[in-house]
Design an enzyme around this catalytic site. Structure first.
Site, mmCIF file in Angstrom:
data_model
loop_
_atom_site.group_PDB
_atom_site.id
_atom_site.type_symbol
_atom_site.label_atom_id
_atom_site.label_comp_id
_atom_site.label_asym_id
_atom_site.label_seq_id
_atom_site.Cartn_x
_atom_site.Cartn_y
_atom_site.Cartn_z
ATOM 1 N N LYS A 207 -9.066 7.334 -19.037
ATOM 2 C CA LYS A 207 -9.340 7.938 -20.344
ATOM 3 C C LYS A 207 -8.194 7.873 -21.306
ATOM 4 C CE LYS A 207 -13.285 8.633 -17.830
ATOM 5 N NZ LYS A 207 -13.441 9.535 -17.341
ATOM 6 N N ASP B 236 -8.071 19.600 -13.588
ATOM 7 C CA ASP B 236 -8.363 18.158 -13.818
ATOM 8 C C ASP B 236 -7.825 18.091 -15.515
ATOM 9 O OD1 ASP B 236 -9.590 15.810 -15.155
ATOM 10 O OD2 ASP B 236 -11.143 15.915 -13.708
ATOM 11 N N TYR C 83 -16.910 17.516 -14.438
ATOM 12 C CA TYR C 83 -17.227 15.970 -14.293
ATOM 13 C C TYR C 83 -18.472 15.622 -13.112
ATOM 14 C CZ TYR C 83 -17.023 10.866 -14.128
ATOM 15 O OH TYR C 83 -17.364 9.754 -14.223
ATOM 16 N N ARG D 43 0.719 -1.238 -0.022
ATOM 17 C CA ARG D 43 -0.100 0.005 -0.155
ATOM 18 C C ARG D 43 0.867 1.165 -0.131
ATOM 19 N NH1 ARG D 43 -1.354 1.802 4.526
ATOM 20 N NH2 ARG D 43 -2.267 -0.306 5.537
#
Ligand code: PLP
Length: 391
Positions: free
Chosen positions: A200, A175, A103, A51
């Site tokens: 994306k 973003d 978004y 992690r």
């Protein structure tokens, strides 16, 4: 070896990656491991628990940082996890000013999750700098912007926005999902933090969900690295591998996305059944001049208004054969969607109309297929949807 700074297409293939020192394998191994054997308590090779730190993820983080021209990259299990981690770096009572056509998932996490923890959000048209300035308060810590925006493809002048914010002691997060670092590098324009849904264009093949944050700022990096480990929304090794495979061809893919989208946009502009085309590459687009300055290409996203009612728009998008009807964007395959009933369906009609989201608005993620096939496909669907309408 301090050398000349490499260019984007070279960085995409090589940055952060080196042959495996054990075997010489040219590709970064996919380390399926949760922990690492230590020589003695606390004596290890820089890896203690997956992690916290993971070799395949480290290679991807270095690759993405290089593409954005940043010193530090951090990867997350989704774009939303990356975005949430940036907001988690703020404190209760802080205020965020955000662009309003953002978004849907970002709007949702801001208003339905973080607002419950005492953060405040204002939404403005970020392409209008005076509107941004008017929204700033003594508590504003962060400006949040997407450019090109979704689905209206509005362009915000990143440098002007950063100058305005920094003069008021406010940080800026961009973003950059719609442009990708191949077309736009917000850190070079003054932004403090860049986030991506790597799902994306960076991934590019619609086969993985992921997110990342890139920054040049040590204080931001320290906070975000602490949160990445504390909250734990990290990607798995296979996802990191898929993303590394994707980023290698990013500059190549973006060239074709841009070229195809420009050709499709021009075709739609001259189509008698199309009322309006929103694409920053078109000279009449209100953000065209800014886009020319701050982007290397105008991207693969287009929205346009089909003449006729909501039903006709819904019919048309169900009639394409090369374009698939689906949410999402940025993959090699072309997608078509209807924001008023799909991604932006939860916004009341009156609100939608105010921001230009009319009933006939259709959004395209233009892929890398042969553009003649894309145009033929759109034409046949537009024509057939009309024929049914006139029955
Ligand atoms: C898809 C998307 C997100 C969310 O990313 P996920 O990977 O789906 O969590 C955030 N911002 C933009 C602009 C997006 O397109």
């Amino acid at each position: 070896m301090p050398g000349k700074e490499q260019r984007l297409a070279t960085l995409a293939v090589h940055a952060g990656q080196r042959p495996d020192p054990v075997t010489g394998a040219i590709m970064t191994p996919v380390y399926f491991t949760s922990t690492y054997v230590q020589d003695g308590p606390g004596k290890h090779k820089g890896f203690d628990y997956a992690r916290t730190v993971h070799p395949t993820r480290l290679a991807l983080e270095a690759n993405l940082a290089a593409l954005e021209g940043g010193r530090f990259g951090l990867c997350f299990s989704s774009g939303m996890a990356a975005i949430s981690t940036v907001i988690e770096a703020l404190d209760s009572g802080d205020h965020v000013v955000s662009c309003h056509d953002l978004y849907g998932g970002t709007y949702r996490v801001f208003t339905k999750v973080f607002q419950r923890f005492g953060l405040a959000f204002s939404f403005v048209d970020a392409s209008d700098l005076s509107a941004v300035e008017a929204a700033l308060t003594a508590k504003t810590k962060l400006l949040w912007v997407e450019t090109p925006s979704n689905p209206m493809l509005k362009i915000t002048d990143i440098r002007a926005l950063c100058d305005l914010a920094h003069a008021r002691g406010v940080q800026v997060c961009v973003d950059n999902t719609f442009a990708s670092p191949a077309l736009q590098r917000p850190l070079e324009l003054g932004a403090d933090v860049v986030v991506h849904s790597t799902t994306k264009y960076l991934g590019g093949h619609s086969d993985v969900i992921g997110g990342c944050v890139v920054t040049n700022d040590q204080a931001w990096f320290d906070k975000l690295k602490f949160l990445q480990n504390s909250v734990g929304a990290v990607p798995g090794p296979m996802d990191c591998f898929l993303l590394l495979r994707g980023t290698k061809t990013l500059p190549l893919r973006m060239e074709r996305h841009c070229e195809n989208a420009m050709t499709v946009a021009k075709h739609l502009l001259g189509h008698p059944e199309v009322a309006r085309v929103h694409y920053p590459g078109l000279a009449h687009h209100p953000g065209h001049e800014i886009a020319k300055r701050q982007m290397r290409g105008f991207g693969g996203m287009i929205s346009f208004e089909l003449k006729g009612d909501l039903e006709r728009a819904k019919r048309m998008i169900s009639m394409t054969k090369v374009f698939s009807l689906a949410e999402s964007l940025g993959g090699v395959e072309s997608l078509i969607g209807h924001p008023p009933t799909m991604t932006h369906g939860s916004i009341p009609r009156e609100e939608r109309l105010k921001s230009g989201l009319v009933d006939g608005l259709i959004r395209l993620s233009v892929g890398i297929e042969d553009v003649e096939d894309l145009i033929d496909d759109l034409d046949q669907a537009i024509n057939r949807s009309l024929a049914v309408a006139s029955l």
